[in-house]
Write a protein that holds these residues in place. Structure first.
Motif, mmCIF file in Angstrom:
data_model
loop_
_atom_site.group_PDB
_atom_site.id
_atom_site.type_symbol
_atom_site.label_atom_id
_atom_site.label_comp_id
_atom_site.label_asym_id
_atom_site.label_seq_id
_atom_site.Cartn_x
_atom_site.Cartn_y
_atom_site.Cartn_z
ATOM 1 N N PRO A 114 0.807 -1.129 -0.116
ATOM 2 C CA PRO A 114 0.077 -0.121 -0.091
ATOM 3 C C PRO A 114 1.009 1.068 -0.245
ATOM 4 O O PRO A 114 0.585 2.319 -0.749
ATOM 5 C CB PRO A 114 -0.771 -0.129 1.251
ATOM 6 C CG PRO A 114 -0.649 -1.530 1.686
ATOM 7 C CD PRO A 114 0.568 -2.136 1.288
ATOM 8 N N ALA A 115 2.062 1.288 0.674
ATOM 9 C CA ALA A 115 2.879 2.389 0.726
ATOM 10 C C ALA A 115 3.402 2.682 -0.737
ATOM 11 O O ALA A 115 3.613 3.771 -1.216
ATOM 12 C CB ALA A 115 4.080 2.234 1.489
ATOM 13 N N PHE A 116 3.764 1.504 -1.129
ATOM 14 C CA PHE A 116 4.160 1.798 -2.772
ATOM 15 C C PHE A 116 3.102 2.319 -3.621
ATOM 16 O O PHE A 116 3.507 3.031 -4.562
ATOM 17 C CB PHE A 116 4.314 0.403 -3.329
ATOM 18 C CG PHE A 116 4.708 0.246 -4.989
ATOM 19 C CD1 PHE A 116 6.110 0.799 -5.532
ATOM 20 C CD2 PHE A 116 3.807 0.058 -5.740
ATOM 21 C CE1 PHE A 116 6.290 0.766 -6.770
ATOM 22 C CE2 PHE A 116 3.988 0.410 -7.195
ATOM 23 C CZ PHE A 116 5.371 0.694 -7.644
ATOM 24 N N LEU A 117 2.100 2.108 -3.561
ATOM 25 C CA LEU A 117 0.640 2.573 -4.314
ATOM 26 C C LEU A 117 0.532 3.987 -3.984
ATOM 27 O O LEU A 117 0.299 4.851 -4.876
ATOM 28 C CB LEU A 117 -0.403 1.889 -3.876
ATOM 29 C CG LEU A 117 -0.618 0.324 -4.679
ATOM 30 C CD1 LEU A 117 -2.017 -0.026 -4.303
ATOM 31 C CD2 LEU A 117 -0.393 0.475 -5.987
ATOM 32 N N LEU A 118 0.806 4.329 -2.838
ATOM 33 C CA LEU A 118 0.678 5.933 -2.360
ATOM 34 C C LEU A 118 1.923 6.532 -3.029
ATOM 35 O O LEU A 118 1.573 7.570 -3.823
ATOM 36 C CB LEU A 118 0.579 6.150 -0.973
ATOM 37 C CG LEU A 118 0.957 7.657 -0.638
ATOM 38 C CD1 LEU A 118 -0.212 8.389 -1.179
ATOM 39 C CD2 LEU A 118 0.907 7.674 0.996
#
Length: 439
Positions: free
Chosen positions: A88-92
């Protein structure tokens, strides 16, 4: 969490300046166009500016708890990684690289071009060429080094406040050209109240955007548990008052019919208030403000792909983490950012770009708010120098406000929301394919 490497030399006033300098940009002058177009009502326009400020204050107070507990470079990316994991951090990070920062740069560059043409009475076909020059020139300024970009940002912060102060003070004491009633709340004849409220609120959120980046300074403050919430409360409260007052002045100066859909509304209102010479002076101040806002997003935005490339999270990380030999600037990441922004300048309008980026970024904002609840339960012993007041009321308000913004966008601007989701979703195969190649 070990914060020994962070130098705590930021006090309350520096934090307050950071809050106000980050949030105040071009939206205060140009979102009056889309807000009034959505509401078609003076009193509903003022209400959504106040409501947007209230939701932003609740959001800032909530996110500040994570900022104080996880004071790491990367801000929201680190909060989400700590709570939910790397994906999820990558997607942000991906959404910030592909949508958020380029769309901000593109939207503000278009506004700069529009106002430049309005000031000098040039051909409207020059809007995009002037936008290109403004966006590219700011990128080149930042290639001279972080010190140059930071100094330019400090100067523009001072200059951007001047037209706001002049418009508000002069406008409040000038007899109204247009009269209107503050109650009862009404919408225009062509929109339902819910559509007008949600559309107007979504438009205001661009002007309030940028608050979550304030959390980046938590680990460098003398007393984050005391000064961070104070800076957020006073900063965002002051911004809410400023935004409401300046829009009150606009509504006094021009009727709704001349504000709605008019990207030159701020300039036209200034002409009405100050006359030809004074109006042009204020417009020049607005141009400086917008140019400085482009610089802020350029300065911080190019660091996102660079930071992710350092951890080898992106394709072509070896290129994206390169620094220029003399100024130590991530120039490849800068070229990537301005390249995407240029494409957006040709494809989208100011309001289209800003509404899309707000929808995408609020998906992750809501995840940040929920993370406060998750970490309170999962890690009760986590050191929290600051805790959100009135827990759980304020975080719940922030979550409900975020869900309202997302739901309203899906219902009223479905195509826009789907485009934002699609562009963010492209990051899913990128993440897993890149991970497989690296394994």
């Amino acid at each position: 969490m070990n914060n020994d490497h962070l130098k705590r030399d930021i006090g309350f006033f520096a934090a307050l300046s950071t809050v106000m300098g980050t949030v105040i940009g071009g939206g205060v002058f140009f979102k009056v166009s889309s807000v009034t177009q959505q509401t078609q009502s003076a009193n509903l326009t003022l209400f959504v500016w106040l409501l947007g400020g209230f939701l932003t204050i609740c959001a800032g107070l909530t996110a500040a708890e994570l900022a104080a507990a996880i004071p790491e470079t990367g801000g929201a990316i680190k909060y989400i990684e700590y709570t939910y994991g790397r994906f999820p951090a990558f997607l942000l990070g991906w959404a910030q690289i592909i949508i958020y920062y380029p769309a901000n740069i593109a939207a503000l560059s278009i506004i700069f071009g529009t106002q430049f043409i309005n000031l000098f009475h040039l051909n409207a076909n020059l809007t995009i060429p002037i936008a290109l020059v403004s966006g590219i020139s700011i990128t080149l300024i930042n290639f001279l080094g972080a010190k140059v970009g930071g100094a330019f940002q400090s100067i523009s912060l001072i200059l951007k406040l001047l037209p706001i102060i002049v418009i508000v003070i002069w406008g409040l004491f000038t007899p109204a050209h247009v009269s209107f009633s503050l109650i009862p709340l009404t919408s225009g004849a062509h929109n339902s109240f819910f559509t007008a409220l949600s559309g107007g609120l979504l438009a205001t959120m661009f002007a309030y955007d940028g608050w979550i980046g304030v959390g980046n300074i938590a680990g460098e403050m003398h007393h984050p548990e005391r000064d961070l919430p104070k800076a957020i409360i006073f900063g965002l409260f002051s911004i809410t008052i400023i935004y409401t007052l300046i829009n009150f002045v606009f509504l006094k100066a021009l009727p709704i019919s001349e504000l709605a859909g008019n990207l030159n509304a701020a300039s036209d209102a200034s002409l009405q208030l100050f006359g030809r010479f004074g109006g042009k002076f204020v417009t020049i101040g607005i141009l400086i403000s917008v140019y400085g806002a482009i610089n802020g997003y350029t300065l911080t935005g190019m660091r996102v792909p660079y930071a992710m490339a350092l951890e080898n999270q992106l394709p072509f990380s070896n290129w994206l983490k390169r620094l220029s030999p003399h100024t130590k600037v991530p120039y490849i990441a800068g070229f990537l950012q301005i390249g995407i922004a240029i494409i957006m300048m040709f494809l989208g309008s100011f309001d289209l770009l800003t509404d899309m980026l707000i929808f995408v970024i609020w998906i992750f904002n809501v995840l940040v708010f929920i993370a406060v609840f998750i970490l309170r339960k999962r890690e009760p012993a986590l050191k929290r120098p600051y805790k959100v007041p009135l827990y759980p009321v304020i975080p719940i308000i922030a979550i409900m406000g975020g869900l309202f913004i997302l739901g309203a966008t899906l219902l009223t601007q479905t195509g826009l929301a789907l485009i934002g989701l699609l562009m963010t979703g492209i990051g899913i195969p990128v993440y897993f394919i890149h991970r497989k190649i690296q394994s």
